[in-house]
Design a protein around this motif. Structure first.
Motif, PDB file in Angstrom:
ATOM      1  N   TYR A 116       2.448   1.719  -3.409  1.00 51.88           N
ATOM      2  CA  TYR A 116       1.454   2.188  -4.369  1.00 51.88           C
ATOM      3  C   TYR A 116       1.080   3.650  -4.111  1.00 51.88           C
ATOM      4  O   TYR A 116       0.893   4.424  -5.044  1.00 51.88           O
ATOM      5  N   SER A 117       0.972   4.027  -2.846  1.00 54.46           N
ATOM      6  CA  SER A 117       0.598   5.397  -2.508  1.00 54.46           C
ATOM      7  C   SER A 117       1.671   6.404  -2.917  1.00 54.46           C
ATOM      8  O   SER A 117       1.363   7.511  -3.344  1.00 54.46           O
ATOM      9  N   TRP A 118       2.916   6.020  -2.783  1.00 59.18           N
ATOM     10  CA  TRP A 118       4.030   6.915  -3.074  1.00 59.18           C
ATOM     11  C   TRP A 118       4.661   6.652  -4.449  1.00 59.18           C
ATOM     12  O   TRP A 118       5.762   7.111  -4.733  1.00 59.18           O
TER      13      TRP A 118
ATOM     14  N   TYR B 182       0.833  -1.205   0.000  1.00 49.66           N
ATOM     15  CA  TYR B 182       0.000   0.000   0.000  1.00 49.66           C
ATOM     16  C   TYR B 182       0.870   1.258   0.000  1.00 49.66           C
ATOM     17  O   TYR B 182       0.576   2.223  -0.716  1.00 49.66           O
ATOM     18  N   GLN B 183       1.928   1.264   0.802  1.00 45.96           N
ATOM     19  CA  GLN B 183       2.822   2.428   0.837  1.00 45.96           C
ATOM     20  C   GLN B 183       3.539   2.627  -0.499  1.00 45.96           C
ATOM     21  O   GLN B 183       3.680   3.764  -0.966  1.00 45.96           O
TER      22      GLN B 183
END
Length: 109
Positions: free
Chosen positions: A42-44, A39-40
């Motif tokens: 993908y978020s960044w 998730y991190q």
């Protein structure tokens, strides 16, 4: 500067592979608790890609003047892996519902 270019190319490739590896059901990726990391990443993703692209741009001139063919090869590999990771190997592209289903007997299968 050449080292920065090559490090950025390698980092970009590894980032794109990691982005897919931690989400998709691949050997080893399902045994670790990696959903938070995925998730991190993908978020960044745009910030990380921007950093690697900036590193490639900074080191491009020096690398281009020394190794033209290898520079072109590295950029083609990066573009190919980024395309595959974002369009062909993405979960929304791999797990599409079937469009044509044919029922046959088990002996014909």
């Amino acid at each position: 500067m050449k080292k920065l270019f090559y490090a950025s190319v390698l980092g970009f490739i590894l980032f794109e592979i990691a982005n897919i590896y931690f989400i998709m059901p691949m050997p080893g990726s399902q045994q670790m608790n990696s959903i938070d990391l995925a998730y991190q990443l993908y978020s960044w993703r745009w910030f990380i890609r921007g950093l690697f692209l900036a590193g490639m741009l900074v080191g491009f001139r020096k690398t281009w003047l020394t190794y033209r063919y290898f520079t072109i090869f590295a950029l083609v590999v990066v573009a190919g892996i980024a395309y595959l990771a974002n369009f062909n190997m993405a979960a929304d592209a791999m797990f599409l519902p079937t469009t044509h289903l044919t029922m046959v007997p088990a002996t014909a299968n």
